[in-house]
Design a protein around this motif. Structure first.
Motif, PDB file in Angstrom:
ATOM      1  N   ASN A  62      84.677  34.711  39.963  1.00 15.76           N
ATOM      2  CA  ASN A  62      84.980  33.743  41.213  1.00 15.76           C
ATOM      3  C   ASN A  62      85.820  32.474  40.725  1.00 15.76           C
ATOM      4  OD1 ASN A  62      83.131  34.463  43.400  1.00 15.76           O
ATOM      5  ND2 ASN A  62      82.013  35.097  41.625  1.00 15.76           N
ATOM      6  N   GLN A  80      83.113  29.639  50.140  1.00 14.41           N
ATOM      7  CA  GLN A  80      83.353  29.426  48.847  1.00 14.41           C
ATOM      8  C   GLN A  80      82.053  28.514  48.484  1.00 14.41           C
ATOM      9  OE1 GLN A  80      87.318  27.580  48.978  1.00 14.41           O
ATOM     10  NE2 GLN A  80      87.895  29.397  47.512  1.00 14.41           N
ATOM     11  N   ARG A  83      78.951  30.709  47.904  1.00 17.92           N
ATOM     12  CA  ARG A  83      78.951  31.662  46.871  1.00 17.92           C
ATOM     13  C   ARG A  83      78.707  30.812  45.518  1.00 17.92           C
ATOM     14  NH1 ARG A  83      84.231  33.532  45.379  1.00 17.92           N
ATOM     15  NH2 ARG A  83      85.135  32.404  47.107  1.00 17.92           N
TER      16      ARG A  83
END
Length: 174
Positions: A62, A80, A83
């Motif tokens: 990531n 994002q 995550r």
């Protein structure tokens, strides 16, 4: 073969067992128990280290979140942010497991050396503003002793960061 029927033989044999063999057997038993416990501790430590390495692979997968950067990104999309929150939750779960399995208040020797590596990992992440400010949410429902421990680390590291006295920054590390 007649000595087997001699009571003085059995008295002497009993004395030898009591004085020599029994203490030796106890020593050997305790030594093996200690060796087995050390082996189990080493295995637990190695499993935790492997789990942290697996976590770092997720961080590497990531790169858009810039989780290994000194400065956290503030312009993340909602996806994002989600995550990153999940990754932080995974990290807290790993830190909590390490704390429960490895931490003791009065450690010495090898267990203390092992714990210092986990303490360093925790401090490193606690220096990140995004992680620091997520801690209250991340620690909800976690082990109370662990939560107190990491909050104290986070506050210490955040205070050092504010005052500019972060370990390792003076020599270019972080």
């Amino acid at each position: 073969m007649f000595f087997l029927f001699d009571p003085s033989f059995w008295e002497t044999a009993s004395f030898v067992v009591t004085v020599i063999a029994l203490p030796f057997a106890i020593f050997l038993f305790l030594f093996e128990q200690r060796k087995e416990r050390d082996s189990e501790e080493e295995e637990a430590y190695q499993l935790l280290q492997d789990a942290y390495n697996d976590f770092l692979k997720i961080v590497l997968d990531n790169p858009d979140l810039q989780l290994r950067s000194a400065v956290s990104r503030m312009d993340l999309t909602d996806e994002q942010k989600e995550r990153k929150l999940i990754i932080f939750e995974m990290l807290i779960a790993l830190f909590e497991r390490a704390y429960i399995v490895s931490y003791e208040p009065d450690m010495r020797g090898l267990p203390l050396r092992r714990w210092h590596s986990w303490d360093d990992f925790m401090r490193e992440w606690c220096r990140r503003d995004d992680f620091y400010y997520q801690l209250p949410h991340l620690l909800s429902g976690e082990d109370e002793d662990f939560a107190r421990y990491i909050r104290a680390l986070a506050d210490e590291e955040h205070g050092r960061k504010i005052s500019g006295d972060v370990r390792g920054l003076s020599d270019g590390k972080q």
